[in-house]
Write an enzyme that holds these catalytic residues in place. Structure first.
Site, PDB file in Angstrom:
ATOM      1  CG  HIS A 235     167.269  19.007  95.420  1.00 29.27           C
ATOM      2  ND1 HIS A 235     167.852  18.008  96.477  1.00 29.27           N
ATOM      3  CD2 HIS A 235     168.793  19.486  94.961  1.00 29.27           C
ATOM      4  CE1 HIS A 235     169.209  18.035  96.482  1.00 29.27           C
ATOM      5  NE2 HIS A 235     169.535  18.828  95.453  1.00 29.27           N
TER       6      HIS A 235
ATOM      7  CG  ASP B 182     171.359  22.125  95.639  1.00 30.84           C
ATOM      8  OD1 ASP B 182     171.902  21.288  96.018  1.00 30.84           O
ATOM      9  OD2 ASP B 182     170.758  22.348  94.342  1.00 30.84           O
TER      10      ASP B 182
ATOM     11  CG  ASP C 158     171.956  16.723  94.137  1.00 33.04           C
ATOM     12  OD1 ASP C 158     172.112  15.896  92.764  1.00 33.04           O
ATOM     13  OD2 ASP C 158     172.194  17.643  93.894  1.00 33.04           O
TER      14      ASP C 158
ATOM     15  CG  HIS D  45     174.801  17.915  97.594  1.00 32.70           C
ATOM     16  ND1 HIS D  45     173.783  17.998  98.548  1.00 32.70           N
ATOM     17  CD2 HIS D  45     174.276  18.290  96.419  1.00 32.70           C
ATOM     18  CE1 HIS D  45     172.564  18.383  97.871  1.00 32.70           C
ATOM     19  NE2 HIS D  45     173.041  18.726  96.673  1.00 32.70           N
TER      20      HIS D  45
END
EC number: 3.2.1.24
Length: 995
Positions: free
Chosen positions: A36, A38, A151, A411
């Site tokens: 993951h 970001d 997420d 997000h």
């Protein structure tokens, strides 16, 4: 491990009880490796690229190459593209192509980022998916078919609809209400077929999987440590978080994993368990990760008869294929969303709906500028002559802003849930991209034909471009430095204009100009100062309004209001102001002939401050310490009455003796034409606010209180695409926050006679905390001593002033239903003004011809008109052959292939006339652009020919077994005629003839 050493572990597993026995010999575990990453949160994109991202892709590709059974899914295309273009060697690129061919590396979701689902607009969701999908298809010929939205803080019903339109077969989400997830686990309801659109229903349904309570992380099974910021270790020596898998540690890992798997298996209807393996910033040392998991997996598979489970590495495609093959009829979920999101009692994530309000505004304005720039560039390139512009340079300017707007949809981007350095990164990328597109549009404006004969030099030419595909009548506002000004069109005819003192800048003036512009067209206006010395001047001056001042009034608590009213009106509304309070009192609406009591004021919620153990408001959460209280003590008012518009200015002071106001409301009513062209302009009250700087730990709302009997029911939008009905939810400790919802573009309250609509140019939190009330959170300033906040400086202690905009529509439902969508688009896509100096007589040469307008029926919206610049062939077979031969390296952008997307604005049955299907001839509609030679219908992001797109058909409990497709099951498109049904979004490649 020998047979005798196995017995203690077997005994421990037996003690796990019936749950383990239930799945004995049955459970198949699909281990899905992922990282993951970001795109901006605690670190900037640049920092992440420096520290760990290239290591993830390099080491994963190497690890997969060394082990044929290994798999990996990649999500965020911004990072992959940066690695591919700037870091990957030729060898690595060839390995990636081989892994994709073997289907062992899979791209899921495929967008530039994993976008937020609460405060993004669906236009921008589509953009970021289109950019990512276009890159993947052009580079590899692949098209993602499964999502990984694990997420985002809550799940919208719009996203599954868009993914279905893009050709997806499966959708994964995770963050939904903790109590709802618990219920769904115990009822085996985590998997369902989601029909996210009430109008499209089964035609755009998608199978959806909600990750269980363990979400996307696999704690206890990470062996590569954590990346070290700000610099990666020179020797790549990362201390591992977990002990290696060995003979001594095997029992520990087997016991924990089997226990975890069997818990999960009980929550699903099939014996196929999706086991996400990874977490934030993982797999930068993939060989170490896989080496340990290989040993654990080998051991478990060797003892499958005793353990009752088997394991395999898997992509999402492999997992969903296994579930799809099961003979199960699935539950159906309708168009309801999963918002708001609560992670625990009293932890409702509704603060981020407003966090970093300034960034939210900038992101939406950047998107609007991109929208205008795309269509203006497309018109220009399709014209007969373009003298001054390098098309490749122009495409680069558009591409940079496409990427910047896509990036901020992350997000932890537009949500405002990032550190300040990341905010600065988003702002820099957006402003740089906007400057490039503005420069492009200025260059095009220089090449537009203008013939003006003026008596003397001086002044400016304003080219005003309407990016919408219908005629817009509106008032544009310019800032000038002189109080006496003339405004004429390019033929020298005077234009209705009004000049007045600036509401914010004492040394400047606001110039308001009435304009009517056809679809995708422009108008030129000549703006010149009037010189008083010339007494014989015949120049028509902009009108000057009169201003009435109302003295400072203290906030009253005696309720004695409505005795001294001042009317301010246009042809549609009369706003009554109370001279005793300087507040709005009521509004009379013409069509219904009804007066609705209505007042507005600023209130503030206070948050818990400083306590480390307390749940307190932060970038994510909204946890007020009680109800909202008035944020002002006194208010001053001015009414500016003019021929073009009337403006109400209300200045609110935090303390009665303050010299400067903290809050302001500027309300405008326009006096436009009395025909249908001025309908939208007349039926709105435009409001702009000034909010800040705030006191620490205050969250400020604008509350509008009305006499409407709404029963505490609020309607708010999902991403600007569709409306959701929100009934009030009572909670002993958390009712305020729990009843906040995202408003990406619109919200309304109503009773049997009238509806009050709020339209916004950016995202806010919205709520109805009382009967007849609607409140919008406009700004937040927060700080606390929580360890998380202090460790990462994840603060929201911003002292900025924000200036959000809302438009109000009031009237009967039939009226507001017809106006809401188009009014929202007129706010979102206001005309763009481009200036240039005027020097005497201007007679441009034979530049691009004055082009015909492009006009769509009122229920349709031109969602995009763009030259993407993609190099791939529309024919999939040809494109794959070109990739195999390496021809993509020599391909050039196709400037005659235009991406066109049309959106039906209305739900089925929403409006008697505007909800009908619309048939139009694209060749005829687009004739103002050029000669259409071919029309291809494509999937939402353009990568599929819809005639070859056949999505999976999932059995459902209601008996439907419908073959999903990207559109209504109609015969293949033949010729330029197309019918658009309610809420459909149809995407086309339009090929234009060479000039």
């Amino acid at each position: 491990m020998g047979p005798h050493s196995w017995l203690p572990l077997f005994m421990q597993l037996a003690l796990l009880g019936p749950q383990w026995a239930l799945h004995f010999y049955k459970v198949k575990v699909f281990v899905v490796p992922h990282s993951h990453m970001d795109v901006g949160w605690l670190h900037t994109v640049q920092e992440s690229m420096q520290v760990y991202v290239p290591d993830v892709y390099n080491s994963v590709v190497e690890a997969l190459t060394r082990g044929k059974r290994r798999r990996f899914i990649a999500v965020e295309q911004e990072y992959f593209r940066l690695w591919w273009d700037g870091f990957a060697s030729a060898k690595r690129k060839q390995q990636v192509r081989q892994l994709l061919a073997e289907q062992r590396l899979e791209f899921v979701l495929g967008g530039q980022v994993m976008h937020d689902e609460a405060v993004t607009h669906f236009d921008d969701q589509i953009l970021q998916l289109t950019e990512g999908h276009g890159f993947l298809y052009e580079t590899f010929g692949i098209r993602p078919q499964f999502s990984w939205q694990v997420d985002p803080f809550g799940a919208s019903a719009t996203t599954p609809t868009l993914l279905a339109l893009a050709g997806f077969n499966g959708h994964i989400i995770s963050r939904i209400d903790y109590d709802l997830k618990d219920t769904m686990q115990h009822t085996q309801g985590l998997q369902f077929v989601w029909r996210g659109s009430r109008s499209l229903e089964a035609r755009q349904e998608i199978f959806t999987h909600v990750l269980d309570q363990y979400s996307y992380c696999s704690d206890g099974f990470m062996w590569n440590g954590s990346p070290r910021f700000p610099d990666r270790p020179f020797d790549m020596d990362y201390s591992a978080v977990e002990m290696p898998v060995s003979q001594d540690s095997m029992n520990h890992y087997v016991l924990n994993l089997v226990d975890n798997v069997n818990k999960r298996a009980a929550w699903f209807r099939t014996q196929h368990v999706l086991w996400p393996w990874g977490c934030d910033r993982q797999f930068f040392n993939a060989s170490q990760q896989f080496a340990n998991m290989d040993r654990l997996m080998d051991h478990i598979n060797k003892h499958t008869p005793e353990l009752g489970i088997s394991m395999q590495y898997a992509t999402l495609a492999e997992y969903f294929q296994a579930v799809f093959a099961q003979d199960v009829s699935w539950q159906v979920r309708d168009h309801r969303d999963f918002l708001p999101y609560s992670s625990a009692p009293e932890q409702t994530w509704t603060g981020f709906y407003t966090s970093q309000s300034g960034l939210k505004r900038l992101a939406r304005r950047a998107s609007a500028l991109l929208y205008a720039g795309e269509s203006l560039f497309t018109r220009y390139m399709l014209s007969a002559a373009h003298r001054f512009l390098d098309p490749a340079w122009a495409l680069t300017q558009l591409q940079q802003l496409r990427w910047a707007v896509s990036e901020v949809q992350h997000h932890d981007g537009i949500t405002g849930t990032h550190i300040l350095a990341v905010r600065d990164m988003f702002v820099e990328h957006l402003t740089t991209g906007m400057a490039g597109v503005r420069k492009l549009m200025d260059s095009i404006a220089q090449d537009m034909p203008l013939t003006h004969s003026g008596p003397e030099p001086g002044g400016h030419v304003a080219m005003v471009y309407n990016p919408l595909a219908w005629t817009v009548t509106t008032v544009i506002t310019l800032t000038v430095s002189f109080p006496e000004v003339s405004v004429t069109d390019e033929s020298g005819r005077p234009v209705l204009a009004q000049v007045q003192d600036s509401k914010e800048t004492p040394s400047a003036y606001d110039l308001h100009v009435l304009t009517t512009i056809p679809g995708l067209s422009y108008q030129h206006y000549i703006i010149k100062p009037i010189r008083k010395a010339r007494e014989d001047s015949q120049e028509a001056a902009a009108t000057v309004p009169s201003t009435i001042q109302f003295g400072l009034k203290l906030r009253r608590q005696d309720g004695q209001v409505g005795r001294n009213l001042v009317p301010v009106k246009n042809s549609c509304y009369t706003v009554f102001l109370d001279k005793d309070t300087n507040l709005m009192h009521s509004i009379w609406e013409r069509q219904s002939n009804r007066t609705v009591r209505m007042s507005q004021e600023f209130l503030a919620y206070r948050s818990v401050y400083g306590y480390e153990e307390a749940v307190t408001s932060d970038n994510y959460l909204f946890t007020p310490n009680g109800t909202a209280e008035p944020a002002w003590a006194a208010v001053r008012m001015e009414v500016v009455e003019g021929q073009l518009l009337s403006e109400i200015r209300q200045y609110f002071y935090r303390q009665a003796n303050d010299s400067d106001h903290t809050y302001a409301i500027y309300s405008r009513l326009a006096h436009g034409p009395q025909d249908s062209a001025g309908e939208l302009l007349c039926h709105r009250i435009e409001q702009e606010y000034r909010v800040g700087p705030l006191e620490l730990n205050h969250e400020v709302v604008l509350r509008t209180s009305t006499s409407l009997n709404t029963g505490l029911v609020l309607y708010s939008d999902n991403n600007g695409y569709q409306m959701q009905r929100r009934t009030y939810r009572h909670d002993r400790n958390n009712s305020v926050s729990l009843n906040y919802y995202p408003m990406a573009q619109s919200a309304f309250i109503q009773d049997g006679g009238s509806r009050l609509v709020l339209l916004s140019e950016q995202a806010h939190g919205v709520s109805s905390q009382g009967n007849g009330q609607v409140e919008v959170m406009l700004h937040r300033r927060l700080w606390n001593k929580l360890e998380w906040t202090l460790q990462y400086n994840l603060t929201h202690d911003v002292t900025s002033v924000v200036r959000p905009v809302l438009w109000l529509l009031l009237g009967p439902r039939t009226l507001t239903t017809g106006l809401r969508q188009r009014s929202g688009l007129e706010l979102q896509h206001r005309p763009v003004v481009l200036f240039r100096e005027l020097g005497g007589t201007v007679q441009n040469g034979p530049g691009p011809r004055k082009q015909e307008p492009v006009t769509l029926p009122p229920s349709l919206h031109l969602q995009i008109l763009s030259i993407p610049g993609w190099k791939y062939s529309s024919n999939h077979t040809v494109h794959l052959k070109n990739l195999q031969k390496g021809h993509y390296r020599r391909a050039k952008a196709d400037f005659r292939r235009v991406l066109l997307r049309l959106h039906h604005l209305y739900e089925a049955g929403e409006h008697q006339a505007l909800s009908r299907p619309v048939t139009l001839n694209l060749q005829s509609v687009l004739r103002g652009l050029g000669s259409v030679v071919a029309v291809e219908e494509r999937s939402l992001t353009g990568t599929w020919d819809v005639n070859s797109l056949h999505r999976w058909s999932w059995k459902t409990e209601d008996g439907h077994h419908h073959r999903g497709s990207s559109r209504r099951p109609l015969p293949p498109l033949r010729g330029p005629n197309v019918t658009i049904h309610p809420k459909e979004i149809r995407t086309f490649f339009i090929h234009f003839q060479e000039q």
